[in-house]
Design a protein around this motif. Sequence first.
Motif, PDB file in Angstrom:
ATOM      1  N   ASN A 184     107.421 -24.452 -73.944  1.00  0.00           N
ATOM      2  CA  ASN A 184     107.286 -23.238 -73.135  1.00  0.00           C
ATOM      3  C   ASN A 184     106.116 -23.478 -72.186  1.00  0.00           C
ATOM      4  OD1 ASN A 184     106.664 -20.755 -72.017  1.00  0.00           O
ATOM      5  ND2 ASN A 184     106.694 -19.631 -73.935  1.00  0.00           N
ATOM      6  N   GLU A 254     106.014 -19.534 -79.277  1.00  0.00           N
ATOM      7  CA  GLU A 254     105.679 -18.120 -79.407  1.00  0.00           C
ATOM      8  C   GLU A 254     104.176 -17.891 -79.309  1.00  0.00           C
ATOM      9  OE1 GLU A 254     107.931 -15.827 -79.070  1.00  0.00           O
ATOM     10  OE2 GLU A 254     109.225 -17.576 -78.862  1.00  0.00           O
ATOM     11  N   LEU A 255     103.383 -18.911 -79.669  1.00  0.00           N
ATOM     12  CA  LEU A 255     101.936 -18.813 -79.466  1.00  0.00           C
ATOM     13  C   LEU A 255     101.630 -18.704 -77.974  1.00  0.00           C
ATOM     14  CD1 LEU A 255      99.024 -18.929 -80.514  1.00  0.00           C
ATOM     15  CD2 LEU A 255      99.184 -21.425 -80.428  1.00  0.00           C
ATOM     16  N   THR A 257     103.598 -17.450 -75.730  1.00  0.00           N
ATOM     17  CA  THR A 257     103.997 -16.102 -75.329  1.00  0.00           C
ATOM     18  C   THR A 257     102.884 -15.101 -75.625  1.00  0.00           C
ATOM     19  OG1 THR A 257     106.348 -16.572 -75.677  1.00  0.00           O
ATOM     20  CG2 THR A 257     105.675 -14.263 -75.747  1.00  0.00           C
ATOM     21  N   GLU A 258     102.314 -15.186 -76.806  1.00  0.00           N
ATOM     22  CA  GLU A 258     101.227 -14.273 -77.182  1.00  0.00           C
ATOM     23  C   GLU A 258     100.015 -14.470 -76.277  1.00  0.00           C
ATOM     24  OE1 GLU A 258      98.383 -13.232 -81.045  1.00  0.00           O
ATOM     25  OE2 GLU A 258     100.063 -14.634 -81.242  1.00  0.00           O
ATOM     26  N   GLN A 259      99.686 -15.713 -75.972  1.00  0.00           N
ATOM     27  CA  GLN A 259      98.526 -15.994 -75.131  1.00  0.00           C
ATOM     28  C   GLN A 259      98.712 -15.444 -73.719  1.00  0.00           C
ATOM     29  OE1 GLN A 259      98.613 -20.203 -75.815  1.00  0.00           O
ATOM     30  NE2 GLN A 259      96.964 -20.158 -77.326  1.00  0.00           N
ATOM     31  N   CYS A 260      99.896 -15.647 -73.151  1.00  0.00           N
ATOM     32  CA  CYS A 260     100.161 -15.144 -71.797  1.00  0.00           C
ATOM     33  C   CYS A 260     100.138 -13.622 -71.770  1.00  0.00           C
ATOM     34  CB  CYS A 260     101.507 -15.658 -71.297  1.00  0.00           C
ATOM     35  SG  CYS A 260     101.537 -17.420 -70.914  1.00  0.00           S
ATOM     36  N   ALA A 261     100.689 -12.994 -72.802  1.00  0.00           N
ATOM     37  CA  ALA A 261     100.685 -11.535 -72.864  1.00  0.00           C
ATOM     38  C   ALA A 261      99.255 -10.996 -72.941  1.00  0.00           C
ATOM     39  CB  ALA A 261     101.494 -11.067 -74.069  1.00  0.00           C
ATOM     40  N   LEU A 262      98.391 -11.672 -73.699  1.00  0.00           N
ATOM     41  CA  LEU A 262      97.004 -11.237 -73.801  1.00  0.00           C
ATOM     42  C   LEU A 262      96.260 -11.430 -72.485  1.00  0.00           C
ATOM     43  CD1 LEU A 262      96.092 -12.632 -77.342  1.00  0.00           C
ATOM     44  CD2 LEU A 262      96.259 -10.224 -76.686  1.00  0.00           C
ATOM     45  N   GLY A 265      98.854  -9.048 -69.726  1.00  0.00           N
ATOM     46  CA  GLY A 265      98.970  -7.673 -70.185  1.00  0.00           C
ATOM     47  C   GLY A 265      99.851  -6.802 -69.305  1.00  0.00           C
ATOM     48  N   ARG A 271     108.569 -11.996 -71.358  1.00  0.00           N
ATOM     49  CA  ARG A 271     109.228 -13.134 -71.998  1.00  0.00           C
ATOM     50  C   ARG A 271     110.689 -12.776 -72.249  1.00  0.00           C
ATOM     51  NH1 ARG A 271     109.818 -18.559 -72.904  1.00  0.00           N
ATOM     52  NH2 ARG A 271     110.246 -19.055 -75.085  1.00  0.00           N
TER      53      ARG A 271
END
Length: 355
Positions: A184, A254-255, A257-262, A265, A271
């Motif tokens: 990703n 998925e890590l 994904t979480e990093q980009c979302a943080l 925001g 995603r």
Amino acid sequence: MRRLLSMDGGGVLSLATLTMLQRIEEKFPGFLARADAFAGTSAGGMNALLMAAHENPADGLDDAFQLWDGTAPIYESSLWRDLGALAGKVAIYDNANLQAYLRSRLGNRRLKELYYRVVAVTVKLDEQLPGGHRGWAPKVFDSQGGDPEDADELAVDVGVRTGAFPITFPIFQGYVDGGVVANNPALCMLLHEVKRLRMAASAVLPETRLLSVGTGAGVAAIEGYNLDWGYGEWLFMPGNPGLFTDMVVSAPMELVTEQCALLLGGNAFFRLNPWPENVVTPSKSRGGSPDSPVDKLRKKALLLGRTADLDPTFRWIEASGWMDDDGEEAEPTAGAQSTRRSARSPRASGATKGT
């Protein structure tokens, strides 16, 4: 506003990515043309190059479809190669057909001569590291990242490098598939955006929108608690061979994904990676007949792309302002052979093929 589109790796599973993007383009004509940059790993990297080679990237979707739907014979091999692969002496396929197809669409254009910025993830197997040491290391090619060596790379070469997955394809020019480090590529793209603009992340990110498109969500869960597995279970489990490789490639996604979302925001990041009904692993596919595993995989990917619920994605596109005219002109790619139209302008009626 900067609009970024990221595409995961996944071989023929990228047919799901392409089908979903095609549906988005039909819902929002000109969606792809409004992107300022395309990022990809492996199949996603090749698809990014094929789309960026067109003044209207939507015109590159057909080229990308043909790469994976069986039109291009990239998964054909000789009897001698089959025997060598069976003995573990050579890769399952060679790079010749893949390279030939990409050259037929990209010609001899360099990254700087594409219409859009491209970010492609690979792994270099012999890199000069700090302290005078040598070893393998991630390499992210960025056509507008400020490194003239990247900009001068042949698009074909970058495409084969990002897709040279170990065992499946041979090492190419000292590089292997970027899926080994970042299947990703969304975070790679985001960080290169900050690096390219040479600005603090706080100044760049509020004006950035990032859509990350996968090929269908992950590897099946493993039942059990304290499992004493050896290489037989991890690599040769009946019904799911190569499980270890799938886990190493898929788990970090998925890590990211979480990093980009943080980092982004709100409505700045989305995603798109729907869950398939049955998880299938692409790296073990062989053959090209209608009943072969690779053909079944194509059908599953196309079905996923056609049936995935895109309403949440549509709502995000509207809420994010992706389709808004914000009055800014997109930066042209330096050295392009013809003038790229603004990413905000209406969808082009056609684009010039690469030669």
